[in-house]
Design a protein around this motif. Sequence first.
Motif, PDB file in Angstrom:
ATOM      1  N   LEU A  38       0.920  -1.328   0.105  1.00 33.67           N
ATOM      2  CA  LEU A  38       0.077  -0.020  -0.048  1.00 33.67           C
ATOM      3  C   LEU A  38       0.898   1.093   0.175  1.00 33.67           C
ATOM      4  CD1 LEU A  38      -2.829   1.246   0.179  1.00 33.67           C
ATOM      5  CD2 LEU A  38      -2.709   1.198   2.690  1.00 33.67           C
ATOM      6  N   GLY A  39       2.008   1.307   0.825  1.00 32.30           N
ATOM      7  CA  GLY A  39       2.655   2.413   0.804  1.00 32.30           C
ATOM      8  C   GLY A  39       3.614   2.758  -0.737  1.00 32.30           C
ATOM      9  N   ILE A  42       0.822   4.579  -2.445  1.00 33.35           N
ATOM     10  CA  ILE A  42       0.526   5.786  -2.157  1.00 33.35           C
ATOM     11  C   ILE A  42       1.820   6.777  -2.605  1.00 33.35           C
ATOM     12  CG2 ILE A  42       0.458   7.307  -0.013  1.00 33.35           C
ATOM     13  CD1 ILE A  42      -0.842   4.966   1.442  1.00 33.35           C
ATOM     14  N   SER A  68      -1.920  12.642  -1.021  1.00 34.95           N
ATOM     15  CA  SER A  68      -1.663  11.276  -0.808  1.00 34.95           C
ATOM     16  C   SER A  68      -3.112  10.750   0.272  1.00 34.95           C
ATOM     17  CB  SER A  68      -0.509  11.156   0.200  1.00 34.95           C
ATOM     18  OG  SER A  68       0.718  11.241  -0.629  1.00 34.95           O
ATOM     19  N   ALA A  72      -5.383   7.724  -0.851  1.00 34.19           N
ATOM     20  CA  ALA A  72      -5.373   6.562   0.233  1.00 34.19           C
ATOM     21  C   ALA A  72      -6.736   5.889   0.393  1.00 34.19           C
ATOM     22  CB  ALA A  72      -4.577   6.895   1.382  1.00 34.19           C
ATOM     23  N   MET A  75      -8.279   4.583  -2.626  1.00 37.73           N
ATOM     24  CA  MET A  75      -7.632   2.960  -2.490  1.00 37.73           C
ATOM     25  C   MET A  75      -8.416   2.240  -1.622  1.00 37.73           C
ATOM     26  SD  MET A  75      -3.497   3.588  -2.521  1.00 37.73           S
ATOM     27  CE  MET A  75      -2.776   4.826  -3.429  1.00 37.73           C
ATOM     28  N   GLU A  76      -8.649   2.930  -0.345  1.00 35.00           N
ATOM     29  CA  GLU A  76      -9.354   2.088   0.800  1.00 35.00           C
ATOM     30  C   GLU A  76     -10.855   1.849   0.165  1.00 35.00           C
ATOM     31  OE1 GLU A  76     -10.536  -0.309   3.673  1.00 35.00           O
ATOM     32  OE2 GLU A  76      -8.663   0.390   3.156  1.00 35.00           O
ATOM     33  N   ALA A 178      -5.262   4.023   6.350  1.00 31.63           N
ATOM     34  CA  ALA A 178      -5.059   4.329   5.094  1.00 31.63           C
ATOM     35  C   ALA A 178      -4.381   5.854   5.090  1.00 31.63           C
ATOM     36  CB  ALA A 178      -6.043   4.161   4.247  1.00 31.63           C
ATOM     37  N   ALA A 181      -0.889   6.057   6.791  1.00 33.15           N
ATOM     38  CA  ALA A 181       0.028   5.297   5.972  1.00 33.15           C
ATOM     39  C   ALA A 181       0.356   6.603   4.857  1.00 33.15           C
ATOM     40  CB  ALA A 181      -0.421   4.347   5.060  1.00 33.15           C
ATOM     41  N   ALA A 182      -0.427   7.404   4.349  1.00 29.14           N
ATOM     42  CA  ALA A 182      -0.531   8.403   3.348  1.00 29.14           C
ATOM     43  C   ALA A 182       0.532   9.422   4.087  1.00 29.14           C
ATOM     44  CB  ALA A 182      -1.672   8.946   3.017  1.00 29.14           C
ATOM     45  N   SER A 198       8.112   2.477   1.056  1.00 26.26           N
ATOM     46  CA  SER A 198       7.229   1.198   1.488  1.00 26.26           C
ATOM     47  C   SER A 198       8.208   0.217   2.158  1.00 26.26           C
ATOM     48  CB  SER A 198       6.500   0.657   0.107  1.00 26.26           C
ATOM     49  OG  SER A 198       5.732  -0.600   0.609  1.00 26.26           O
TER      50      SER A 198
END
Length: 299
Positions: A38-39, A42, A68, A72, A75-76, A178, A181-182, A198
């Motif tokens: 995921l990273g 992003i 970001s 994110a 993406m989720e 998420a 992480a962003a 990542s």
Amino acid sequence: MEILETAFMQRALIAALLVGITAPAIGIYLVQRRQALLGDGIGHVAMTGVGLGFLLSTNPIWMATLVSIIGAIAMELIRTYGKTRGDIALAMLFYGGMAGGVLLINLSDTGSTANLSSFLFGSLSTVSDADLTAIAALAALVMLVSVGLRRQLFAVSQDEDFARVTGLPVRALNLLIAVTAAVTVSVAMRVVGLLLVSALMVVPVAAAQQITRSFKATFALAVGIGVTVAVAGTSTSYYQDVPPGATIVLLAIAVFIALTALATPLARRRARAAEADMDRPECGSELPGMRQPGGDVRV
């Protein structure tokens, strides 16, 4: 020490320290959720934010953070509702983010290929006072979430259905992971680079898991590894004139290999200890000549 005499290296080392703490702190939840890449996704999206920062003459870190976070969340939502076509949507989001960043940074008056390279792979000399302030503020936010809500985030990462039954707001917590992480990607891009961030979120966690048996121990060791390789990689970059991001990641992989080699004898020792415990008599059983509790007590 010579390395501490220059202002840009002082800023770089502080930034590396913050990155080493924050990346594994949120990465442990991504590894638990099997979202190790995921990273990386992003990081691709964040390139559009960097390009917008140069195009609008604003701090690229803050703009990358904003873009970001939007990416994110997208993406989720795609992961949750995308079903069979979700992977294609995510691929277009990743590649579109990278292409948009390259295009925007070349359209700006202040952007250049050199600027792009420093964000992709990290650069020691480009960490300014404004960047360090932004990194410190964002790192504090990441640690506040990852440590303050560790029980809730662990529950959601471990088993979403169980977390939902217990009454936790699963959807909100998934979005929070998420978004955090962003933010972490934006924290780390100046030191490690968007293409390698990542790895620093995942590899220290994977290395710690080789020899630890609990979430708390894994969290502490992963952060320790992250700090060690980030600071060591930054120092090595200064003395050997090599890219900091690549050096940090390679050091993290070396630690992973070393701990993996150490894990085998540790596993054997634990197995022998477990067998020895099974061979011992159960607590309370009587052996010849053993005095029972209370045997000498008179009422």
